[in-house]
Design a protein around this motif. Sequence first.
Motif, PDB file in Angstrom:
ATOM      1  N   PHE A 266     -23.126  40.983  -3.440  1.00 40.10           N
ATOM      2  CA  PHE A 266     -23.845  42.220  -3.766  1.00 40.10           C
ATOM      3  C   PHE A 266     -23.039  43.438  -3.321  1.00 40.10           C
ATOM      4  CE2 PHE A 266     -26.908  45.609  -3.365  1.00 40.10           C
ATOM      5  CZ  PHE A 266     -27.665  45.464  -4.514  1.00 40.10           C
ATOM      6  N   LEU A 267     -22.327  43.288  -2.205  1.00 41.96           N
ATOM      7  CA  LEU A 267     -21.519  44.412  -1.707  1.00 41.96           C
ATOM      8  C   LEU A 267     -20.150  44.473  -2.388  1.00 41.96           C
ATOM      9  CD1 LEU A 267     -22.425  44.464   2.111  1.00 41.96           C
ATOM     10  CD2 LEU A 267     -23.358  45.874   0.264  1.00 41.96           C
ATOM     11  N   GLY A 268     -20.004  43.728  -3.477  1.00 39.13           N
ATOM     12  CA  GLY A 268     -18.814  43.855  -4.323  1.00 39.13           C
ATOM     13  C   GLY A 268     -17.581  43.124  -3.818  1.00 39.13           C
ATOM     14  N   GLN A 269     -17.756  42.251  -2.821  1.00 38.45           N
ATOM     15  CA  GLN A 269     -16.574  41.650  -2.197  1.00 38.45           C
ATOM     16  C   GLN A 269     -16.083  40.393  -2.925  1.00 38.45           C
ATOM     17  OE1 GLN A 269     -15.102  43.530   0.307  1.00 38.45           O
ATOM     18  NE2 GLN A 269     -16.716  44.892  -0.419  1.00 38.45           N
ATOM     19  N   SER A 270     -16.755  40.003  -4.004  1.00 39.20           N
ATOM     20  CA  SER A 270     -16.373  38.868  -4.861  1.00 39.20           C
ATOM     21  C   SER A 270     -15.979  37.602  -4.092  1.00 39.20           C
ATOM     22  CB  SER A 270     -15.200  39.249  -5.777  1.00 39.20           C
ATOM     23  OG  SER A 270     -15.244  40.585  -6.140  1.00 39.20           O
ATOM     24  N   SER A 294     -13.403  49.883  -0.863  1.00 45.30           N
ATOM     25  CA  SER A 294     -13.362  50.462  -2.212  1.00 45.30           C
ATOM     26  C   SER A 294     -14.140  49.617  -3.226  1.00 45.30           C
ATOM     27  CB  SER A 294     -11.914  50.609  -2.675  1.00 45.30           C
ATOM     28  OG  SER A 294     -11.307  49.336  -2.667  1.00 45.30           O
ATOM     29  N   LYS A 295     -14.444  48.371  -2.852  1.00 48.34           N
ATOM     30  CA  LYS A 295     -15.177  47.514  -3.791  1.00 48.34           C
ATOM     31  C   LYS A 295     -16.697  47.646  -3.652  1.00 48.34           C
ATOM     32  CE  LYS A 295     -12.851  43.414  -4.717  1.00 48.34           C
ATOM     33  NZ  LYS A 295     -12.510  42.051  -4.232  1.00 48.34           N
ATOM     34  N   ILE A 296     -17.160  48.357  -2.639  1.00 54.67           N
ATOM     35  CA  ILE A 296     -18.619  48.497  -2.486  1.00 54.67           C
ATOM     36  C   ILE A 296     -19.143  49.369  -3.618  1.00 54.67           C
ATOM     37  CG2 ILE A 296     -20.507  49.353  -1.017  1.00 54.67           C
ATOM     38  CD1 ILE A 296     -18.767  48.920   1.406  1.00 54.67           C
ATOM     39  N   PRO A 297     -20.079  48.854  -4.402  1.00 56.03           N
ATOM     40  CA  PRO A 297     -20.581  49.659  -5.520  1.00 56.03           C
ATOM     41  C   PRO A 297     -21.533  50.754  -5.030  1.00 56.03           C
ATOM     42  CG  PRO A 297     -21.686  47.530  -5.450  1.00 56.03           C
ATOM     43  CD  PRO A 297     -20.713  47.534  -4.313  1.00 56.03           C
ATOM     44  N   ALA A 298     -21.577  51.835  -5.781  1.00 49.92           N
ATOM     45  CA  ALA A 298     -22.459  52.940  -5.398  1.00 49.92           C
ATOM     46  C   ALA A 298     -23.877  52.715  -5.928  1.00 49.92           C
ATOM     47  CB  ALA A 298     -21.887  54.249  -5.934  1.00 49.92           C
ATOM     48  N   GLN A 299     -24.005  51.951  -7.009  1.00 49.38           N
ATOM     49  CA  GLN A 299     -25.302  51.850  -7.693  1.00 49.38           C
ATOM     50  C   GLN A 299     -26.222  50.818  -7.039  1.00 49.38           C
ATOM     51  OE1 GLN A 299     -22.366  51.271  -9.327  1.00 49.38           O
ATOM     52  NE2 GLN A 299     -22.146  53.372 -10.083  1.00 49.38           N
ATOM     53  N   ASN A 300     -27.493  51.177  -6.963  1.00 43.11           N
ATOM     54  CA  ASN A 300     -28.515  50.204  -6.577  1.00 43.11           C
ATOM     55  C   ASN A 300     -28.622  49.190  -7.722  1.00 43.11           C
ATOM     56  OD1 ASN A 300     -28.971  51.836  -4.381  1.00 43.11           O
ATOM     57  ND2 ASN A 300     -30.636  52.952  -5.393  1.00 43.11           N
ATOM     58  N   ARG A 301     -28.901  47.948  -7.387  1.00 44.94           N
ATOM     59  CA  ARG A 301     -28.953  46.940  -8.458  1.00 44.94           C
ATOM     60  C   ARG A 301     -30.076  45.940  -8.243  1.00 44.94           C
ATOM     61  NH1 ARG A 301     -24.276  46.351  -6.718  1.00 44.94           N
ATOM     62  NH2 ARG A 301     -24.151  44.099  -6.600  1.00 44.94           N
ATOM     63  N   GLN A 302     -30.401  45.298  -9.340  1.00 47.54           N
ATOM     64  CA  GLN A 302     -31.408  44.243  -9.259  1.00 47.54           C
ATOM     65  C   GLN A 302     -30.726  42.958  -8.846  1.00 47.54           C
ATOM     66  OE1 GLN A 302     -33.309  42.465 -12.846  1.00 47.54           O
ATOM     67  NE2 GLN A 302     -34.975  43.807 -12.237  1.00 47.54           N
ATOM     68  N   ILE A 303     -31.430  42.163  -8.103  1.00 46.20           N
ATOM     69  CA  ILE A 303     -30.860  40.862  -7.757  1.00 46.20           C
ATOM     70  C   ILE A 303     -31.930  39.802  -7.995  1.00 46.20           C
ATOM     71  CG2 ILE A 303     -31.415  41.183  -5.283  1.00 46.20           C
ATOM     72  CD1 ILE A 303     -28.837  39.509  -4.717  1.00 46.20           C
ATOM     73  N   THR A 304     -31.501  38.685  -8.550  1.00 51.11           N
ATOM     74  CA  THR A 304     -32.473  37.607  -8.768  1.00 51.11           C
ATOM     75  C   THR A 304     -32.016  36.386  -7.994  1.00 51.11           C
ATOM     76  OG1 THR A 304     -31.259  37.215 -10.801  1.00 51.11           O
ATOM     77  CG2 THR A 304     -33.402  38.228 -11.021  1.00 51.11           C
ATOM     78  N   PHE A 305     -32.957  35.703  -7.457  1.00 52.52           N
ATOM     79  CA  PHE A 305     -32.657  34.481  -6.713  1.00 52.52           C
ATOM     80  C   PHE A 305     -33.231  33.324  -7.507  1.00 52.52           C
ATOM     81  CE2 PHE A 305     -32.949  37.915  -3.719  1.00 52.52           C
ATOM     82  CZ  PHE A 305     -31.833  37.728  -2.920  1.00 52.52           C
ATOM     83  N   SER A 306     -32.463  32.255  -7.586  1.00 53.20           N
ATOM     84  CA  SER A 306     -32.952  31.113  -8.359  1.00 53.20           C
ATOM     85  C   SER A 306     -34.035  30.377  -7.578  1.00 53.20           C
ATOM     86  CB  SER A 306     -31.793  30.172  -8.665  1.00 53.20           C
ATOM     87  OG  SER A 306     -31.009  30.021  -7.518  1.00 53.20           O
TER      88      SER A 306
END
Length: 306
Positions: A266-270, A294-306
């Motif tokens: 989620f914090l963009g660290q892949s 630099s990989k931390i995204p600025a946008q809030n996002r939806q996350i789904t858990f299986s």
Amino acid sequence: MNTQDYDQALIGRFAPSPTGPLHFGTLLAALGSYLMAKKSAGRWMLRIEDLDQPRVVPGSADAMLYLLEELGFEWDGEVLYQSQRFGRYQEVLDVLRARGRLFDCSCSRREILASAPHPGEEGPIYPGTCRNGPQGGRSERAVRLRVKNETIIFKDMVLGRQVQNLEQQVGDFVLHRADGVFAYQLAVVVDDIDSGVTQVVRGADLLSSTPRQIYLYHCLESKLPEYLHLPLAFGQNDKKLSKRNGSFALIFRENGSSMLWRALDFLGQSPPAELFDWPAGELLAWGVENFQISKIPAQNRQITFS
Ligand code: GLU
């Protein structure tokens, strides 16, 4: 590292409120602040924000500490509890009062709502009713900090330039509530100053509080920390992931290490997919090793858990 180097190092912190179990949003704040501090060989302090005693859920602070330990987080120094620092908060209030910064306010929330010119992002903007002395005979009084008509500008490490005019967008704000509880804005700044915190990393839900805190730093003639506000995770029903929509259980639905993998992601660290099953401690060490701000995204996002 000799003592002097250590003193000058970066000091970050994680400051959860023990009002329920650790949830995904809180894990993001823990992880983001940890990665930022550890990547620079800094210290990472832990503070339990149990300021508002009626909201504290008994046992939840210990459960959080236990879970953090299980996930491999190591904090520096003793855990600080705000409930043990009320004397210190009062001391700082006394200093501010002696400097003429404070006034007592007898307005009820309803009165403020009725007379406030605009509803601000943080609730109604205080219209200044009691600035020259409390009105009426009510005995419970809040203590407010007088703000000036000045614009606070700061640079967030992820979100960039932020601008807020305190007088127009917030108004004189409460440092000590009428019910006797010290306000979050006061406690957070006093604690961060006293702990020598140089970097504040937390969720973007607190972004609009930061100018108030910066103003308090000015009033207390203290050096500002750097600020980084992390993107917020939203659940499927499009609300901020928090205890309020039941998502607190998410962290326990899967094992801790897969939640950590998701938080890194989620914090963009892949994090590579094959790390999903790694033990939490090793995954966290991978996170520190490979962390890129630099990989931390600025946008809030939806996350789904299986
Ligand atoms: N205790 C606050 C929370 O859990 C965080 C305060 C901060 O990081 O400044 O939302």
